[in-house]
Design a protein around this motif. Structure first.
Motif, PDB file in Angstrom:
ATOM      1  N   UNK A  18       1.092  -0.807  -0.063  1.00 49.73           N
ATOM      2  CA  UNK A  18      -0.021   0.154   0.023  1.00 49.73           C
ATOM      3  C   UNK A  18       0.914   1.389   0.211  1.00 49.73           C
ATOM      4  N   UNK A  19       1.002   1.343  -1.165  1.00 47.95           N
ATOM      5  CA  UNK A  19       2.190   3.298  -1.644  1.00 47.95           C
ATOM      6  C   UNK A  19       2.617   2.490  -1.032  1.00 47.95           C
ATOM      7  N   UNK A  20       3.667   2.022  -1.348  1.00 50.30           N
ATOM      8  CA  UNK A  20       5.217   1.678  -1.384  1.00 50.30           C
ATOM      9  C   UNK A  20       5.204   1.097   0.379  1.00 50.30           C
ATOM     10  N   UNK A  36       3.599   9.504  -1.832  1.00 48.41           N
ATOM     11  CA  UNK A  36       3.258   8.687  -3.208  1.00 48.41           C
ATOM     12  C   UNK A  36       2.098   9.713  -4.246  1.00 48.41           C
ATOM     13  N   UNK A  37       2.679   9.779  -5.726  1.00 48.83           N
ATOM     14  CA  UNK A  37       2.070  10.201  -6.311  1.00 48.83           C
ATOM     15  C   UNK A  37       0.666   8.882  -6.927  1.00 48.83           C
ATOM     16  N   UNK A  38       0.247   9.132  -7.285  1.00 48.19           N
ATOM     17  CA  UNK A  38      -1.149   8.113  -8.376  1.00 48.19           C
ATOM     18  C   UNK A  38      -1.828   8.907  -8.540  1.00 48.19           C
ATOM     19  N   UNK A  89      -8.579  10.466 -10.395  1.00 47.56           N
ATOM     20  CA  UNK A  89      -8.672  10.736  -8.847  1.00 47.56           C
ATOM     21  C   UNK A  89      -6.874  10.986  -9.631  1.00 47.56           C
ATOM     22  N   UNK A  90      -6.605  12.614  -9.179  1.00 52.19           N
ATOM     23  CA  UNK A  90      -5.022  12.488  -9.298  1.00 52.19           C
ATOM     24  C   UNK A  90      -4.414  13.030  -8.246  1.00 52.19           C
ATOM     25  N   UNK A  91      -3.800  12.974  -7.679  1.00 51.01           N
ATOM     26  CA  UNK A  91      -3.936  12.170  -5.774  1.00 51.01           C
ATOM     27  C   UNK A  91      -1.998  12.448  -5.762  1.00 51.01           C
ATOM     28  N   UNK A  92      -2.068  12.611  -4.481  1.00 48.41           N
ATOM     29  CA  UNK A  92      -0.750  13.070  -4.069  1.00 48.41           C
ATOM     30  C   UNK A  92      -1.088  12.301  -2.395  1.00 48.41           C
ATOM     31  N   UNK A  93      -0.369  11.800  -2.045  1.00 50.18           N
ATOM     32  CA  UNK A  93      -0.263  11.156  -0.750  1.00 50.18           C
ATOM     33  C   UNK A  93       0.967  11.450   0.183  1.00 50.18           C
ATOM     34  N   UNK A 114      -2.175   3.804 -10.906  1.00 50.91           N
ATOM     35  CA  UNK A 114      -0.702   3.716 -11.472  1.00 50.91           C
ATOM     36  C   UNK A 114      -0.546   4.585 -10.137  1.00 50.91           C
ATOM     37  N   UNK A 115       0.914   4.204  -9.239  1.00 49.55           N
ATOM     38  CA  UNK A 115       1.675   5.139  -8.226  1.00 49.55           C
ATOM     39  C   UNK A 115       2.747   5.443  -8.656  1.00 49.55           C
TER      40      UNK A 115
END
Length: 1013
Positions: free
Chosen positions: A191-193, A318-320, A374-378, A998-999
């Motif tokens: 999950x997110x690396x 994480x960029x996704x 959705x363009x997302x930055x975590x 895609x992340x």
């Protein structure tokens, strides 16, 4: 110089084997095959706890005879040495010399080990049980840890694989989950690396039973699965994944059991001090995170004490792009006109698709458009700490009393900044179809609209904040007491976790025409040709405040356990094959309680709605997302946008006195009591010239469940309420679980192993919880089901294992599982004439409500697979390769289960990857070590969208590395790297040309130093 060999059994090895209770009781649990003396004594040392000392030049290393299992140590030694010209002599209660039969009778002192305390174990835990005295190092090497893991595997009566302290600590893992992924048949969910949950042999994580120090582990999750990311790998001494249970095991788990052990003081050679410090750099967040750990242990005579501590911080970005799932066209076609009729007209005009029946979902479910983009930055900030303590009283190798404790905390804050376009909004419909695809999924009669303009896309800016705090603790007292032919083991323990999850979402929305389409590896939303369109990334005045949503969840998870085991070695003239019998009892009491609530803030005070549809995104201070989170520009697309930071939102939107209230309808508590009895026996005999060891037994388990939850009621004024007190239900079941494990030494070092058993995994406590939730708009009740039975499996396995020189191993096995009673949601009843009221309190009408519950499905499915293992020190091929080696494994799985699809689309079992493999290349010597490790997991079905479309997770491979250089005998410098090839994670629906996510989580490089004294 006279060569001295010193053999010792480490308690850590005993804790990891499935027959640990018998071994620590001094009862041999399997036959020792004919083999060189050093290996035979090594095996006997593991079984009895004795230490053996002898001079190799004088005694040599003769071939010994096979001895049956279950003999007392004295008799076992006599038979082992018969015909070798050697004899044994006790120097003290735990140390035995092996010498020529003509040697002088005067006792000779045992050779001293540098730094060893009087009476302490002679070999540091990290070393192989057999080492040359002159070359003993304070810190074990990776190759030695592999040898130790092979020893564990060989001595176990069933199928298992292990990793020990050096292996766990020296790889660049971020948590225990990632340390386990290198074991045969083990994969992890990322999950997110970050590795989170563990899958054994491709089965879901909730099918795996996890224990720490023989105590089932609480982690605060809503099910049975354990969240491994809360545990730091540095405080773990070793882990064994047991794949074929014995009757003595608590349950066994359908996938397998993960047996975790923490360190104890007598694992070490007297005083032990270890400290390490590390800094890790993430390539996307551009942050450097500290990691510290230490261990201190000492033994003084009969007493020993140990403490360890680990603390780590982690900042990972994480960029996704995600959320790009299939959406069936009945979303629009079933809408009231003109939305529904317009969608039908556009389909016919632009794609030539004529919809015959707008209510036939078998037809309209095969016409697909894009759900959202959705363009997302975590940004994930973690603060993790863990500590262990152990106090041992061990007056002799016949008795020990141990107190173990493990406590820790896992705090994480995840910020998510999301710019999304929801194509399937309730106000929208099709405007223009620019491109459609009638060929890619034509075998299913499906048409996918690849590029579409919509009349009123719901554009959203979401600032989400997730705060997770978990505190866990575990305490246990274990007693091991043994006589010449009997042993008693007892354990009392507690495991508990408290978890709080605080979630917030600041939501601004703009409805406008726009165009959404699939791109190479994700999707995008751009302005359409409609005059009313907007640039969704740069129109803050168009976004209206909808709500600041909050939820709060608290989970308390407590488990108590008591166990008593008795074992007895036998030497019966009428049944010489029967070597030992063992029986015991275990009682566990588990309780899980959950509170949950949610509340939307819509104004500056409680009940105030003045911000709704009046306040805009532009009314809050905005920052570029590349400035809110560290690391700079968005790494997936050439984009930047402005949002409200979570730091500002929490301070500005939560008015004084705000608190998220708990909802009675979401409360549940489940109490579960399990009483188990078991009996098993060990047999040893020769079949022709082949020595066999057999373990057979059965476990009886009786389970009682008491579940509480509030049920919804309609008040006289039309409002929804709940029962005044929780409604309770009882449930229960009992099971008999037989098991059979067998090993046969076909020739020197060639082992045939076979196993068969019946195992179970209990239903998730969220499914057992007797609570009823109501969906008034859908006319549906959803109930828990305390009458759920466990999911069971009948399984068998057979394999060949070839044990080579210097810890080498080649192994292959085939396994098969038949799984029954899988839990699914099903319509179980109807409640007639339920009153449904409008928001103003007036009667809307009376309706029949469907009742859905989790139930055990009829029928069964099968999972089978092949596991291959190759652990090869390459010096066995050529002397020039001394120090080089390879450790590799491969697992192939197959399942008869087809995923459930309302459209009849066949899918494999969700979560099952057909092929996984791990390869580690290593080199080590006294000063330098280096490792490259690559792990790969094939694509697999992650879920089934709308119960129709299989959503796949792409195959993923990751390259990790570790380099170490010993500056002195006690100080080591390490350089480690995670995901060195900067792999991305992706997914798709049915075909790779329809990506869903895609992340990128980047590389992680760490530099550390370790001191060991």
């Amino acid at each position: 110089m006279r060569r001295i060999l010193f053999l010792s059994i480490a308690l850590a090895l005993q804790a990891a084997t499935t027959t640990a209770t018998a071994q620590e009781a001094g009862v041999a649990t399997e036959a020792i095959a004919s083999q060189p003396l050093d290996r035979a004594l090594n095996a006997l040392s593991r079984q009895t706890g004795l230490q053996f000392v002898y001079g190799a030049q004088a005694a040599g290393n003769p071939e010994t005879r096979a001895i049956p299992a279950g003999l007392p140590p004295e008799e076992g030694l006599k038979r082992l040495l018969a015909g070798t010209g050697l004899r044994h002599r006790y120097l003290n209660a735990t140390t035995v010399t092996i010498e020529a039969a003509g040697a002088m009778d005067a006792p000779a002192p045992a050779p001293a080990v540098p730094g060893a305390a009087p009476g302490a174990a002679a070999v540091p835990q990290a070393l192989s049980p057999v080492q040359e005295l002159e070359s003993v190092q304070v810190v074990g090497s990776y190759s030695r840890s592999l040898e130790q893991a092979v020893d564990i595997k060989r001595s176990n009566i069933g199928f298992s694989d292990s990793i020990v302290a050096t292996d766990v600590a020296d790889f660049p893992e971020q948590n225990l989950s990632e340390a386990l992924q290198r074991m045969p048949g083990v994969t992890i969910e990322r999950n997110k690396g970050l590795g989170t949950r563990v899958n054994v042999r491709g089965l879901p994580s909730e099918f795996t039973h996890v224990s720490i120090n023989n105590l089932a582990t609480a982690s605060g999750s809503g099910g049975r699965d354990v969240e491994f990311d809360i545990f730091a790998s540095e405080i773990i001494q070793q882990v064994t994944v047991q794949k074929s249970p014995t009757a003595a095991d608590e349950e066994g788990g359908i996938a397998g059991s993960v047996l975790i052990s923490t360190a104890r003081p007598f694992d070490y050679d007297g005083r032990k001090l270890v400290a390490s410090a590390e800094g890790a750099y993430n390539s996307i967040s551009e942050q450097t995170d500290p990691r510290l750990s230490f261990l201190a242990s000492d033994t003084r005579g009969d007493w020993g004490a140990l403490v360890s501590f680990s603390k780590a911080e982690r900042t990972n970005r994480t960029d996704s792009t995600s959320g790009i799932n299939f959406r069936p066209m009945f979303r629009f076609l079933e809408a009231s006109d003109p939305r529904g009729s317009q969608a039908a007209e556009v389909l016919e005009r632009d794609a030539g698709i004529v919809v015959r029946d707008r209510t036939d979902r078998d037809e309209t479910g095969r016409i697909i458009f894009q759900d959202k983009v959705g363009d997302r930055v975590y940004l994930n900030d973690q603060d993790k700490w863990g500590a262990t303590a152990s106090v041992q009283y061990r007056p002799s190798n016949r008795f020990s009393l141990t107190f173990d404790a493990m406590i820790g905390g896992y705090d994480t804050t995840e910020d998510e900044y999301d710019a999304a376009a929801y194509s399937a909004s309730s106000r929208s419909t099709l405007e223009t179809i620019h491109e459609y695809d009638a060929t890619t999924l034509s075998e299913h009669g499906m048409v996918v609209l690849r590029d579409v303009s919509y009349t009123a896309t719901q554009h959203e800016f979401l600032s989400k904040e997730r705060i997770n705090r978990t505190d866990y603790s575990q305490y246990s007292v274990a007693m091991d007491w043994k006589g010449d032919s009997w042993g008693i083991d007892a354990m009392l323990g507690y495991s508990g976790a408290e978890k709080t999850l605080d979630y917030a979402n600041l939501k601004h929305v703009a409805y406008a025409p726009s165009r959404t389409r699939w791109t190479g590896n994700s999707g995008e939303t751009v302005p359409s040709d409609n005059p009313g369109t907007i640039d969704m990334y740069d129109a803050p005045q168009a976004y209206l405040f909808e709500a600041y949503e909050t939820t709060l969840e608290q989970v308390t998870d407590d488990k108590y356990a008591a166990q008593l085991d008795f074992s007895k070695a036998l030497d019966l003239a009428f049944l010489p094959a029967l070597r030992t019998v063992q029986f015991g009892a275990r009682y566990t009491d588990k309780s899980k309680e959950r509170q949950y609530g949610e509340l939307k803030i819509t104004g500056p005070a409680a009940g105030d709605t003045s911000w709704v549809d009046t306040r805009t995104l532009a009314d809050s201070p905005l920052q570029w997302v590349s400035d809110i989170v560290p690391g700079g520009a968005y790494g997936v697309k050439d984009l930047d946008w402005r949002q409200v930071s979570n730091e500002y939102a929490r301070g500005a939107f939560r008015y004084p006195g705000f608190a998220t209230p708990f909802d009675e309808g979401q409360y549940y508590r489940v109490d579960e009591e399990v009483t188990s009895l078991y009996a098993m026996a060990d047999f040893a005999f020769d079949l022709g010239s082949v020595p066999l060891s057999v373990n057979a037994g059965a476990r009886y388990s009786d389970t009682a469940v008491l579940s509480f939850g509030y049920h919804p009621v309609q008040n006289a004024d039309g409002t929804t309420g709940y029962t005044d007190s929780p409604v309770s239900r009882t449930g229960g079941y009992d099971d008999i679980l037989p098991s059979l494990n067998m090993t046969a030494e076909l020739s020197d070092g060639l082992l045939l192993r076979a196993a068969a058993s019946e195992t179970l995994i209990r239903p998730q406590l969220t499914d057992i919880a007797y609570k009823r939730t109501a969906s008034w708009n859908s006319f549906r009740f959803t109930d828990g089901n305390p009458d759920l039975l466990p999911t069971t499996a009948r399984q068998w396995e057979i394999g060949l294992e070839k044990y080579l020189e210097n810890g080498g191993l080649l192994a292959a096995s085939y396994f098969r599982k038949k799984i029954e009673g899988v839990v699914v949601n099903s319509l179980t009843g109807v409640v007639e004439d339920v009153a449904v009221y409008n928001a103003n309190g007036t009667l809307n009408g009376r309706y029949d409500f469907d009742v859905y519950q989790p139930v055990n499905a009829d029928g069964s499915y099968e999972v089978d697979g092949v596991e291959l293992i190759a652990q090869l020190p390459l010096a066995m091929l050529h002397g020039a390769l001394e120090g080089f080696g390879v450790n590799a494994n491969y697992t192939r799985l197959d399942s008869s289960l087809a995923g459930e699809s309302d459209l009849g689309i066949g899918t494999p079992m969700p979560g099952l990857a057909e092929n996984t493999f791990n390869v580690t290349l290593y080199y080590d010597n006294d000063r330098f070590d280096a490792r490259l490790s690559y792990n790969h997991k094939d694509e697999y079905v992650e879920s089934i969208g709308y119960n129709m479309y299989p959503i796949w997770r792409d195959a993923y491979g990751q390259l990790d590395m570790s380099i170490g250089y010993r500056l002195t005998d006690s100080i080591k410098l390490t350089l480690k790297g995670i995901n060195m090839t900067d792999e991305e994670t992706g997914g798709y629906t049915m075909d790779p040309s329809f990506p869903t996510m895609y992340e990128r989580s980047g590389r992680r490089i760490s530099l550390g130093i370790r001191a060991d004294f």
